[in-house]
Design a protein around this motif. Structure first.
Motif, PDB file in Angstrom:
ATOM      1  N   VAL A 140       0.851  -1.181   0.000  1.00  0.00           N
ATOM      2  CA  VAL A 140       0.000   0.000   0.000  1.00  0.00           C
ATOM      3  C   VAL A 140       0.889   1.233   0.000  1.00  0.00           C
ATOM      4  CG1 VAL A 140      -1.573   1.391   1.411  1.00  0.00           C
ATOM      5  CG2 VAL A 140      -1.981  -1.061   1.132  1.00  0.00           C
ATOM      6  N   LEU A 141       0.602   2.171  -0.882  1.00  0.00           N
ATOM      7  CA  LEU A 141       1.227   3.486  -0.821  1.00  0.00           C
ATOM      8  C   LEU A 141       0.212   4.425  -0.189  1.00  0.00           C
ATOM      9  CD1 LEU A 141       3.535   5.391  -1.400  1.00  0.00           C
ATOM     10  CD2 LEU A 141       2.644   5.700  -3.714  1.00  0.00           C
ATOM     11  N   PHE A 142       0.526   4.869   1.009  1.00  0.00           N
ATOM     12  CA  PHE A 142      -0.407   5.655   1.820  1.00  0.00           C
ATOM     13  C   PHE A 142       0.202   7.025   2.082  1.00  0.00           C
ATOM     14  CE2 PHE A 142      -2.293   6.576   6.127  1.00  0.00           C
ATOM     15  CZ  PHE A 142      -3.603   6.722   5.695  1.00  0.00           C
ATOM     16  N   GLY A 143      -0.518   8.083   1.723  1.00  0.00           N
ATOM     17  CA  GLY A 143      -0.071   9.446   1.971  1.00  0.00           C
ATOM     18  C   GLY A 143      -1.041  10.156   2.884  1.00  0.00           C
ATOM     19  N   GLU A 144      -0.516  10.722   3.979  1.00  0.00           N
ATOM     20  CA  GLU A 144      -1.390  11.342   4.977  1.00  0.00           C
ATOM     21  C   GLU A 144      -0.638  12.474   5.683  1.00  0.00           C
ATOM     22  OE1 GLU A 144      -4.214  11.963   5.789  1.00  0.00           O
ATOM     23  OE2 GLU A 144      -5.021  10.796   7.462  1.00  0.00           O
ATOM     24  N   CYS A 145      -1.378  13.490   6.101  1.00  0.00           N
ATOM     25  CA  CYS A 145      -0.798  14.573   6.882  1.00  0.00           C
ATOM     26  C   CYS A 145      -0.465  14.113   8.296  1.00  0.00           C
ATOM     27  CB  CYS A 145      -1.754  15.756   6.937  1.00  0.00           C
ATOM     28  SG  CYS A 145      -1.929  16.660   5.373  1.00  0.00           S
ATOM     29  N   PHE A 146       0.463  14.813   8.919  1.00  0.00           N
ATOM     30  CA  PHE A 146       0.801  14.557  10.316  1.00  0.00           C
ATOM     31  C   PHE A 146       1.221  15.883  10.951  1.00  0.00           C
ATOM     32  CE2 PHE A 146       4.815  14.381   8.096  1.00  0.00           C
ATOM     33  CZ  PHE A 146       5.744  14.921   8.972  1.00  0.00           C
ATOM     34  N   ARG A 149       4.644  19.172  15.093  1.00  0.00           N
ATOM     35  CA  ARG A 149       4.624  19.466  16.522  1.00  0.00           C
ATOM     36  C   ARG A 149       3.181  19.791  16.882  1.00  0.00           C
ATOM     37  NH1 ARG A 149       3.505  24.701  16.602  1.00  0.00           N
ATOM     38  NH2 ARG A 149       4.479  26.129  15.074  1.00  0.00           N
ATOM     39  N   PRO A 150       2.826  19.778  18.165  1.00  0.00           N
ATOM     40  CA  PRO A 150       1.433  20.099  18.517  1.00  0.00           C
ATOM     41  C   PRO A 150       1.082  21.511  18.080  1.00  0.00           C
ATOM     42  CG  PRO A 150       2.554  19.037  20.357  1.00  0.00           C
ATOM     43  CD  PRO A 150       3.615  19.339  19.334  1.00  0.00           C
ATOM     44  N   PRO A 151      -0.006  21.695  17.359  1.00  0.00           N
ATOM     45  CA  PRO A 151      -0.397  23.047  16.934  1.00  0.00           C
ATOM     46  C   PRO A 151      -0.884  23.873  18.116  1.00  0.00           C
ATOM     47  CG  PRO A 151      -2.096  21.460  16.353  1.00  0.00           C
ATOM     48  CD  PRO A 151      -0.938  20.662  16.882  1.00  0.00           C
ATOM     49  N   THR A 152      -0.594  25.155  18.085  1.00  0.00           N
ATOM     50  CA  THR A 152      -1.091  26.061  19.110  1.00  0.00           C
ATOM     51  C   THR A 152      -2.570  26.350  18.871  1.00  0.00           C
ATOM     52  OG1 THR A 152      -0.603  28.054  17.837  1.00  0.00           O
ATOM     53  CG2 THR A 152       1.176  27.155  19.215  1.00  0.00           C
ATOM     54  N   ALA A 153      -3.218  26.928  19.875  1.00  0.00           N
ATOM     55  CA  ALA A 153      -4.624  27.295  19.730  1.00  0.00           C
ATOM     56  C   ALA A 153      -4.799  28.306  18.591  1.00  0.00           C
ATOM     57  CB  ALA A 153      -5.142  27.881  21.045  1.00  0.00           C
ATOM     58  N   ARG A 164      -7.982  19.386  15.528  1.00  0.00           N
ATOM     59  CA  ARG A 164      -6.700  19.015  16.134  1.00  0.00           C
ATOM     60  C   ARG A 164      -6.488  17.499  16.118  1.00  0.00           C
ATOM     61  NH1 ARG A 164      -3.421  21.693  19.838  1.00  0.00           N
ATOM     62  NH2 ARG A 164      -5.016  23.307  20.075  1.00  0.00           N
ATOM     63  N   ASP A 165      -7.556  16.742  16.353  1.00  0.00           N
ATOM     64  CA  ASP A 165      -7.435  15.295  16.471  1.00  0.00           C
ATOM     65  C   ASP A 165      -7.484  14.565  15.134  1.00  0.00           C
ATOM     66  OD1 ASP A 165      -7.264  15.537  19.211  1.00  0.00           O
ATOM     67  OD2 ASP A 165      -9.412  15.234  19.538  1.00  0.00           O
ATOM     68  N   GLN A 166      -7.550  15.310  14.031  1.00  0.00           N
ATOM     69  CA  GLN A 166      -7.593  14.635  12.737  1.00  0.00           C
ATOM     70  C   GLN A 166      -6.255  13.966  12.403  1.00  0.00           C
ATOM     71  OE1 GLN A 166      -8.998  17.022   9.479  1.00  0.00           O
ATOM     72  NE2 GLN A 166      -8.660  15.432   7.945  1.00  0.00           N
ATOM     73  N   TYR A 167      -5.154  14.587  12.843  1.00  0.00           N
ATOM     74  CA  TYR A 167      -3.833  14.078  12.505  1.00  0.00           C
ATOM     75  C   TYR A 167      -3.052  13.710  13.759  1.00  0.00           C
ATOM     76  CZ  TYR A 167      -5.094  16.026   7.986  1.00  0.00           C
ATOM     77  OH  TYR A 167      -5.750  16.311   6.816  1.00  0.00           O
ATOM     78  N   ARG A 168      -1.925  13.045  13.561  1.00  0.00           N
ATOM     79  CA  ARG A 168      -1.089  12.516  14.632  1.00  0.00           C
ATOM     80  C   ARG A 168       0.355  12.933  14.393  1.00  0.00           C
ATOM     81  NH1 ARG A 168      -5.080   9.264  13.149  1.00  0.00           N
ATOM     82  NH2 ARG A 168      -6.081   7.875  14.657  1.00  0.00           N
ATOM     83  N   LEU A 173       1.398   8.072  13.735  1.00  0.00           N
ATOM     84  CA  LEU A 173       0.795   7.715  12.450  1.00  0.00           C
ATOM     85  C   LEU A 173       1.333   6.374  11.969  1.00  0.00           C
ATOM     86  CD1 LEU A 173      -0.865   8.284   9.890  1.00  0.00           C
ATOM     87  CD2 LEU A 173       1.104   9.590   9.021  1.00  0.00           C
ATOM     88  N   VAL A 174       2.648   6.184  12.064  1.00  0.00           N
ATOM     89  CA  VAL A 174       3.231   4.916  11.624  1.00  0.00           C
ATOM     90  C   VAL A 174       2.720   3.766  12.477  1.00  0.00           C
ATOM     91  CG1 VAL A 174       5.377   3.616  11.390  1.00  0.00           C
ATOM     92  CG2 VAL A 174       5.274   5.996  10.621  1.00  0.00           C
TER      93      VAL A 174
END
Length: 250
Positions: A140-146, A149-153, A164-168, A173-174
């Motif tokens: 599988v070739l899987f492309g996803e955002c991550f 670092r934790p985003p600020t408010a 915020r919880d959409q990505y890791r 993610l791995v």
């Protein structure tokens, strides 16, 4: 509002994502020998990566599906121009509802949303489906955002459309991908230059439309959406990454 007709992204971009020619070649190499294999691209866009993959092996076949009619038209024209029309089928349709047989190689690059539902569960939905659609021993070739670092408010507010919880973070993610029945074969991430090339090409059609249509009844709405995308790009520049995972189905 029905969004007005603007120049398609493929006018200014080779790939519908932060991907360079060099990285595309490395990703294709990570898929291993493709002779006799069938490659499925779910949410293929205009299928540039699928076509380049098939061009490396005349005895491979491919199938791509995407809701965008213009994307598929462009992909079919590209297949004809490259002599690949007999190797590939490109279909307008809902990739998330596709029920084909498990394949040797499956792509889902930047298109976890095709399985629908709340964005927070898009990655889960995608990996669950990909595990079912890939043969044991397949890739599988899987492309996803991550999150780099934790985003600020402030960043989350500015990016607006991304929960915020959409990505890791990358390690999470791995690990999450591997928990769905995969082993990691290859990993890379988009560079800032690849992101800039993609985002610039994404913006040019919109900005050209704004320049050429000041009297359109849709003008204010297009400006609003374009400005919102610019804020997402700028506030996400240091925090949002894009990972490419080549996964082995166990």
């Amino acid at each position: 509002m029905t969004f007005p007709t603007i120049p398609p992204m493929h006018r200014d971009l080779d790939f519908n994502g932060p991907l360079s020619d060099e990285r595309a070649a490395r990703l294709i190499h990570s898929l291993g020998p493709l002779k006799g294999h069938h490659v499925v691209d779910l949410g293929c866009g205009w299928a540039e990566l699928l076509l380049r993959t098939l061009a490396t092996e005349p005895e491979a076949t491919g199938f791509g599906i995407d809701l965008g009619e213009e994307n598929i038209r462009h992909g079919r024209a590209g297949a004809e121009a490259r002599g690949l029309a007999d190797q590939v089928e490109l279909e307008v349709g809902d990739a998330g509802a596709w029920k084909g047989e498990a394949s040797d190689v499956v792509f889902n690059v930047g298109a976890t949303h095709v399985w629908g539902g709340d964005p927070v569960v898009h990655t889960e939905n995608a990996l669950t489906a990909l595990a079912d659609l890939t043969r044991p021993g397949g890739r599988v070739l899987f492309g996803e955002c991550f999150w780099k670092r934790p985003p600020t408010a402030e960043e989350i507010t500015a990016m607006a459309v991304i929960p915020r919880d959409q990505y890791r973070p990358m390690p999470d993610l791995v690990d999450f991908a591997l928990s769905h029945g995969f082993r990691l074969y290859s990993l890379s991430e988009a560079t800032v230059d690849e992101w800039d090339t993609f985002e610039n090409g994404n913006a040019w059609g919109l900005e050209d439309w704004i320049r050429d249509n000041p009297d359109s009844p849709d003008f204010d709405e297009v400006v609003r959406l374009t400005d919102a995308h610019r804020r997402l790009r700028l506030y996400g520049r240091d925090v949002l990454g894009f990972a490419y995972l080549t996964l082995l189905r166990v």
